[in-house]
Design an enzyme around this catalytic site. Structure first.
Site, PDB file in Angstrom:
ATOM      1  N   GLY A  16      11.322 -73.333  42.293  1.00 55.04           N
ATOM      2  CA  GLY A  16      11.677 -71.872  41.800  1.00 55.04           C
ATOM      3  C   GLY A  16      10.620 -70.942  42.320  1.00 55.04           C
ATOM      4  N   SER A  19      11.517 -70.313  45.981  1.00 54.83           N
ATOM      5  CA  SER A  19      12.416 -69.623  45.971  1.00 54.83           C
ATOM      6  C   SER A  19      12.133 -68.219  46.067  1.00 54.83           C
ATOM      7  CB  SER A  19      13.666 -70.055  45.130  1.00 54.83           C
ATOM      8  OG  SER A  19      14.162 -71.284  45.422  1.00 54.83           O
ATOM      9  N   TRP A  20      11.470 -67.791  45.014  1.00 53.14           N
ATOM     10  CA  TRP A  20      11.100 -66.345  44.485  1.00 53.14           C
ATOM     11  C   TRP A  20      10.252 -65.789  45.777  1.00 53.14           C
ATOM     12  CZ3 TRP A  20      13.657 -63.309  42.157  1.00 53.14           C
ATOM     13  CH2 TRP A  20      14.399 -63.831  40.808  1.00 53.14           C
ATOM     14  N   ALA A  32      18.245 -55.340  56.161  1.00 52.11           N
ATOM     15  CA  ALA A  32      19.440 -55.637  56.026  1.00 52.11           C
ATOM     16  C   ALA A  32      19.519 -56.426  54.359  1.00 52.11           C
ATOM     17  CB  ALA A  32      20.189 -56.554  56.860  1.00 52.11           C
ATOM     18  N   GLN A  35      19.295 -53.634  51.743  1.00 53.93           N
ATOM     19  CA  GLN A  35      20.444 -52.848  51.622  1.00 53.93           C
ATOM     20  C   GLN A  35      21.645 -53.890  51.044  1.00 53.93           C
ATOM     21  OE1 GLN A  35      21.361 -52.180  55.771  1.00 53.93           O
ATOM     22  NE2 GLN A  35      20.010 -50.325  55.804  1.00 53.93           N
ATOM     23  N   GLU A  36      21.583 -55.064  51.229  1.00 53.29           N
ATOM     24  CA  GLU A  36      22.736 -56.195  50.471  1.00 53.29           C
ATOM     25  C   GLU A  36      22.059 -56.053  49.135  1.00 53.29           C
ATOM     26  OE1 GLU A  36      22.108 -59.105  53.436  1.00 53.29           O
ATOM     27  OE2 GLU A  36      23.584 -58.127  54.749  1.00 53.29           O
ATOM     28  N   TRP A  49      34.069 -53.890  36.071  1.00 50.33           N
ATOM     29  CA  TRP A  49      35.001 -53.064  35.473  1.00 50.33           C
ATOM     30  C   TRP A  49      36.303 -53.249  36.225  1.00 50.33           C
ATOM     31  CZ3 TRP A  49      35.794 -47.742  38.257  1.00 50.33           C
ATOM     32  CH2 TRP A  49      36.520 -46.794  37.358  1.00 50.33           C
ATOM     33  N   GLU A  71      22.668 -64.112  54.953  1.00 49.69           N
ATOM     34  CA  GLU A  71      21.696 -62.961  55.334  1.00 49.69           C
ATOM     35  C   GLU A  71      20.315 -63.661  55.494  1.00 49.69           C
ATOM     36  OE1 GLU A  71      20.071 -60.512  57.645  1.00 49.69           O
ATOM     37  OE2 GLU A  71      22.055 -59.934  56.703  1.00 49.69           O
ATOM     38  N   GLU A  87       8.690 -65.572  74.528  1.00 52.36           N
ATOM     39  CA  GLU A  87       9.360 -65.694  75.679  1.00 52.36           C
ATOM     40  C   GLU A  87      11.109 -65.825  75.379  1.00 52.36           C
ATOM     41  OE1 GLU A  87       8.710 -69.861  74.491  1.00 52.36           O
ATOM     42  OE2 GLU A  87       7.666 -67.859  75.007  1.00 52.36           O
TER      43      GLU A  87
END
Length: 119
Positions: A16, A19-20, A32, A35-36, A49, A71, A87
């Site tokens: 855990g 993972s964090w 990215a 943003q996701e 909803w 991602e 390179e």
């Protein structure tokens, strides 16, 4: 193969923590991914909803979670390739391009799913 000595609950706690650390590194260094994350934070209430049942809600949220997973894997591939050297190498470029293609496919998957479910 040497064992780390971590078993049971200690292994789960360590996993855990790693993972964090991965989430934090991705959020710190990958635009990215940031943003996701924001898309996910908007998508969760929208899915709750707009989803007509629990399956639709799960699919809507799951499509964004899948995008985040892809991602993260793409970012990991890029980090390893970049670590190996600056390179140009055909295989390094191919690995990065394929990771990017995977993110593209996951994005298309999420968009199609949201469009099909909502319209």
């Amino acid at each position: 193969m040497a064992s780390s000595g971590n078993t049971g609950i200690k292994r789960i706690i360590k996993a855990g923590q790693y993972s964090w650390q991965g989430f934090y590194a991705a959020y710190q260094h990958e635009e990215a991914f940031r943003q996701e994350i924001w898309v996910l934070l908007i998508a969760i209430p929208l899915a709750l909803w707009l989803g007509e049942n629990r399956l639709e809600t799960a699919l809507l949220i799951g499509s964004i979670l899948l995008l985040l997973m892809v991602e993260l894997l793409n970012s990991a591939i890029e980090a390893v390739v970049d670590r190996m050297g600056s390179e140009r190498h055909e295989l390094a470029g191919r690995a990065k391009d394929m990771g990017s293609a995977a993110v593209f496919v996951a994005t298309i998957n999420a968009l199609v799913l949201w469009l099909v479910m909502l319209f």
